[in-house]
Scaffold this motif. Structure first.
Motif, PDB file in Angstrom:
ATOM      1  N   THR A 253       0.810  -1.219   0.000  1.00  0.00           N
ATOM      2  CA  THR A 253       0.000   0.000   0.000  1.00  0.00           C
ATOM      3  C   THR A 253       0.843   1.269   0.000  1.00  0.00           C
ATOM      4  O   THR A 253       0.294   2.363   0.062  1.00  0.00           O
ATOM      5  N   ARG A 257       2.441   0.888  -4.511  1.00  0.00           N
ATOM      6  CA  ARG A 257       1.400   1.767  -5.034  1.00  0.00           C
ATOM      7  C   ARG A 257       2.027   3.022  -5.633  1.00  0.00           C
ATOM      8  O   ARG A 257       1.621   3.481  -6.695  1.00  0.00           O
TER       9      ARG A 257
ATOM     10  N   ASN B 107      -6.536  -4.819  -3.762  1.00  0.00           N
ATOM     11  CA  ASN B 107      -7.843  -4.957  -4.418  1.00  0.00           C
ATOM     12  C   ASN B 107      -8.977  -4.550  -3.480  1.00  0.00           C
ATOM     13  O   ASN B 107      -9.403  -3.402  -3.493  1.00  0.00           O
ATOM     14  N   ARG B 109      -9.155  -3.941  -0.214  1.00  0.00           N
ATOM     15  CA  ARG B 109      -8.884  -2.821   0.696  1.00  0.00           C
ATOM     16  C   ARG B 109      -8.813  -1.506  -0.058  1.00  0.00           C
ATOM     17  O   ARG B 109      -9.382  -0.503   0.350  1.00  0.00           O
ATOM     18  N   ARG B 110      -8.101  -1.532  -1.164  1.00  0.00           N
ATOM     19  CA  ARG B 110      -7.954  -0.304  -1.941  1.00  0.00           C
ATOM     20  C   ARG B 110      -9.314   0.205  -2.407  1.00  0.00           C
ATOM     21  O   ARG B 110      -9.606   1.399  -2.346  1.00  0.00           O
ATOM     22  N   THR B 114     -10.837   3.376  -0.112  1.00  0.00           N
ATOM     23  CA  THR B 114     -10.876   4.620  -0.899  1.00  0.00           C
ATOM     24  C   THR B 114     -12.306   5.126  -1.013  1.00  0.00           C
ATOM     25  O   THR B 114     -12.565   6.327  -0.871  1.00  0.00           O
TER      26      THR B 114
END
Lengths: 398, 251
Positions: A253, A257, B107, B109-110, B114
Motif C-alpha cells: 500500500t 502503489r 484490491n 482494501r484499496r 478509498t
C-alpha cells in the motif's frame, strides 16, 4: 547429535504419516485414536506445530520461552487434536535444515526426510488432501512414484514481482521452469493462462497440482517448501519473521502503489495508449518519495547492510529492491530525482544486487533493453517537437 | 507476563479484526485506544509505538509490530492456544491464505477504503473528494467482491477456500467489507445485494466469532447512526432537489 535429531525426526515423520493413513481408513474414530496414540507425543507435536521455528533458532527470546511454558499444557491438548496434514508438514519443515541431496534444490520429500532414498515424490500434504477430498476418488498420494517436476514460474521479466521470483529461484538453485507470459501481447488475458491464475497476473506458479499467485505469497511458499533455501530469506524465528511480514504488507500500500502508479502513468501510459491523470501522478510521486524516506529512516538505520539491520537479505529486501529498480525505465534523470537524495537506499540496493549476482543483473537485462528503446523513442519524439515548451514538459514528466 | 498492548481505534477496520482475533482466542491483551479523529495517531508518543502513525499496532514486551496482517500472523504463531485453522501450519493451505491476504491489499482494501474515505468520511473530515477516484474505487470494490465469490467461495463453501473453519483471511476481509455499513443501507445493498454468497459467508464469520464480532462493531454502528442524522439534517437544509439527488446517490 545432528544425525540423532535427524533420525528421531525421520521416525516421527514416518510414524505420523502411518497414523495419518490409518486415520483416513478409519474416519469414525479419529479423535479417540488421536488422544490415545498421540498422548505421549503431544508435547512433541505441539512444539512442531507452533514453535519449531523458535526451536531451530535456539529459542533466543526469553519472552517467547515463558509464553510457551505458560501455554504448554493447554497447547499439548490442542496439538493432540490438530489435523494430521498440519502436523506432518510442520515436522517436515522442522527438519528442513537437512540437505536432501547434492545438486539442485528439490522440494521436501520423503526420501529426503527418511534418508532411505527412492521413496518418491514429496507430499504437498494439505493440497493433496484437499484435492482428494474434493475429487473423492483420488488415491492417496503418499505411495506414488512420480518423478519431481520442476516448479513452473509464469512470468514476464518486464514485471518487477516476476523478476523478484526469478532471482529468488536462481539464487536458491530451485529446480524451476520459466514460462514467459508476454504482457504486451496480452498473453496474461488468455483462457489458458486464466486457468493458471484466474486474476490474469504475473507472476504465478504451478508446483505439481498446486497453483499460487501473488509474488509475496510465492516467495514465502518457495522459501518454506524448498529445504535448502537459507534461513535468512524467510527466517524461522517468529520475531524476525514478523518484522519482515510487516515490511511486505507495508510494501503493497506504499512503495508498490507509489512506484507502480508513477511508472504506469508516465513511462507506460504513452506506449500502451492509456490515459494519464496529473493528479494521480502527483499523488504517486509523493507516496513514492515518502516510502523511500520510510525505508531509510525505519529499516536502514545506522549502517544497516540489509533491511532491519539484518546481516543477510530476506525476501523483503529482494521484493522492495526489484520494485525500486523499475524506476530505471523512467530514465536516469527521473530515477536520480527520486533516488539521488537517498544514499542509504542506493548502497542497500547495491548490496542486494551483489548478494544475488549474477542472477540479479541477468533478470534485469530485459528492463534495460526496454529502457533503451524508450529513450530512443523519446529522443525521436523530442526531435519532431517544434515548441520548446513541449520539450520541457516531456523532460520533466519522463 | 505483561499482556500484549493493542493500539487501536475501533472505527478502523483492521483494528477491529485484531481485537476480534484477540478476544476469540482469549489472548491476554490490553486495548489502548488511539483516537484517529483527535489525531492521536500523529503524536510523538504514538510514533514511538508505530513510526508510520497508523493503527493497529502492538507492543509485546519489547517487541513492536504494525500492519494488521503481520500482527494477525504473529499472534496466531506466538500464542499456542490459537487454533490451527486461523493460520494453518500446513504449508499449502497457508500459502493459499497468504495469497488472499496479499491480494486484499491491492484490491478489496484499496477499493473499499478509498470509497469510504472519499464518500462517507471526506465531508466530515473536510477532505477534498475526486469523482474519478470514487468511480475507480467503486469499480475495484465490485470486481473484488466478484473475485471473492467466484474464486474463494466456490460451491457451498462455508469459509474462504472451502475451509471448514475461518482463517485470519476470513476475518480480515469480512472486517473490510463491514465498513461499508457507514455508507448507509442503500449503498451497502447496492454492493452486497447481488452477492448472496458473500452475505452468507460474512454471517458465518460473524457467528463463529460471536459475541466479540458484534461487540467490536458496536462503535461502527454508532458512527453510522450519527452520520445518517447529519445527512438527514443536511438534506433538510438543501433547497434544490438536484443536490438532494446527488447526495443520495453518492452516500
Amino acid at each position: 547429535m545432528r544425525e540423532c535429531i535427524t533420525y528421531c525426526c525421520s521416525s516421527l515423520v514416518l510414524w505420523v504419516l502411518e497414523v495419518r493413513l490409518l486415520l483416513s481408513l478409519e474416519p469414525d474414530a479419529p479423535a479417540q485414536l488421536a488422544g490415545t496414540v498421540l498422548g505421549p507425543l503431544a508435547p512433541c507435536t505441539f512444539l512442531a506445530s507452533k514453535t519449531h521455528m523458535l526451536l531451530v533458532s535456539g529459542c533466543a527470546n526469553s519472552q517467547a520461552r515463558s509464553r510457551i511454558q505458560r501455554h504448554g499444557t493447554e497447547a499439548s491438548a490442542l496439538a493432540a487434536s490438530s489435523t494430521w496434514a498440519a502436523t506432518s508438514s510442520t515436522v517436515f519443515s522442522c527438519i528442513s535444515g537437512t540437505p536432501p541431496r547434492q545438486g539442485q534444490n528439490r522440494r521436501l520429500n520423503l526420501s529426503a526426510c527418511s534418508g532411505s532414498g527412492g521413496i518418491g515424490r514429496g507430499t504437498p500434504a494439505g493440497e493433496e488432501q484437499i484435492l482428494a477430498e474434493q475429487q473423492g476418488s483420488e488415491k492417496p498420494p503418499q505411495a506414488s512414484l512420480i518423478a519431481m517436476q520442476p516448479v513452473k514460474v509464469y512470468a514476464d521479466r518486464r514485471s518487477q514481482p516476476s523478476r523478484a521470483v526469478i532471482i529468488f529461484c536462481r539464487v536458491n538453485q530451485i529446480d524451476f521452469e520459466e514460462v514467459t507470459v508476454d504482457l504486451f501481447k496480452s498473453q496474461h488475458l488468455t483462457p489458458e493462462f486464466k486457468k493458471v491464475n484466474p486474476m490474469g497476473q504475473v507472476p504465478a506458479i504451478v508446483d505439481g497440482r498446486f497453483k499460487l499467485f501473488e509474488s509475496h505469497a510465492i516467495l514465502r511458499y518457495l522459501a518454506s517448501v524448498f529445504p535448502r533455501v537459507a534461513d535468512h530469506w524467510y527466517p524461522a524465528d517468529l520475531f524476525t519473521r514478523a518484522k519482515i511480514e510487516s515490511i511486505l504488507d507495508w510494501h503493497h500500500t506504499n512503495l508498490r502503489r507509489g512506484a507502480a502508479t508513477v511508472v504506469q502513468h508516465t513511462a507506460l501510459a504513452p506506449f500502451l495508449g492509456l490515459t494519464t491523470s496529473p493528479e494521480a501522478v502527483e499523488q504517486a510521486e509523493k507516496l513514492l518519495m515518502q516510502s523511500l524516506g520510510v525505508i531509510e529512516s525505519v529499516w536502514l538505520k545506522g549502517d544497516a547492510k540489509f533491511l532491519l539491520g539484518n546481516p543477510q537479505p530476506s525476501i523483503a529486501d529482494l521484493s522492495l529492491v526489484c520494485e525500486i529498480m523499475q524506476l530505471e525505465i523512467l530514465g536516469d534523470e527521473v530515477r536520480d530525482r527520486f533516488l539521488g537524495a537517498h544514499e542509504k537506499i542506493l548502497i542497500w540496493m547495491d548490496k542486494v544486487r551483489k548478494a544475488t549476482s549474477p542472477h540479479f543483473e541477468e533478470a534485469n537485462e530485459l528492463l534495460f533493453q526496454v529502457k533503451a528503446r524508450m529513450l530512443q523513442r523519446k529522443a525521436a519524439a523530442s526531435n519532431q517537437a517544434f515548441e520548446p515548451s513541449t520539450k520541457l514538459k516531456i523532460a520533466s514528466k519522463l | 507476563m505483561q499482556p500484549v498492548k493493542v493500539y487501536a481505534d475501533r472505527r478502523s477496520q483492521p483494528s477491529r479484526a485484531v481485537i476480534i482475533f484477540c478476544r476469540v482466542n482469549q489472548i491476554d491483551f490490553e486495548e489502548v485506544t488511539v483516537d484517529l479523529f483527535k489525531s492521536q495517531h500523529l503524536t510523538p508518543e504514538f510514533k514511538k509505538v508505530n513510526p508510520m502513525g497508523q493503527v493497529p499496532a502492538i507492543v509485546d514486551g519489547r517487541f513492536k509490530l504494525f500492519e494488521s496482517h503481520a500482527i494477525l500472523r504473529y499472534l496466531a504463531s506466538v500464542f499456542p492456544g490459537v487454533a490451527d485453522h486461523w493460520y494453518p501450519a500446513d504449508l499449502f493451505t497457508r500459502a493459499k491464505i497468504e495469497s488472499i491476504l496479499d491480494w486484499h491489499h491491492t484490491n478489496l482494501r484499496r477499493g473499499a477504503a478509498t470509497l469510504v474515505q472519499h464518500t462517507a468520511l471526506a465531508p466530515f473530515l473536510g477532505l477534498t473528494t475526486s469523482p474519478e477516484a470514487v468511480e475507480q474505487a467503486e469499480k475495484l470494490l465490485m470486481q473484488s467482491l466478484g473475485v471473492i465469490e467466484s474464486l474463494w467461495l466456490k460451491g457451498d463453501a462455508k469459509f474462504l477456500l472451502g475451509n471448514p473453519q475461518p482463517s485470519i483471511a476470513d476475518l480480515s476481509l469480512v472486517c473490510e467489507i463491514m465498513q461499508l455499513e457507514i455508507l448507509g443501507d442503500e449503498v451497502c445493498d447496492r454492493f452486497l445485494g447481488a452477492h448472496e454468497k458473500i452475505l452468507i459467508w460474512m454471517d458465518n464469520v460473524r457467528k463463529t466469532t460471536s459475541p466479540h464480532f458484534e461487540e467490536a462493531h458496536e462503535l461502527l454502528f454508532q458512527v453510522k447512526a450519527r452520520m445518517l442524522q447529519s445527512k438527514a439534517a443536511a438534506s433538510n437544509q438543501a433547497f434544490e432537489p438536484s443536490t438532494k439527488l446527488k447526495i443520495a446517490s453518492k452516500l
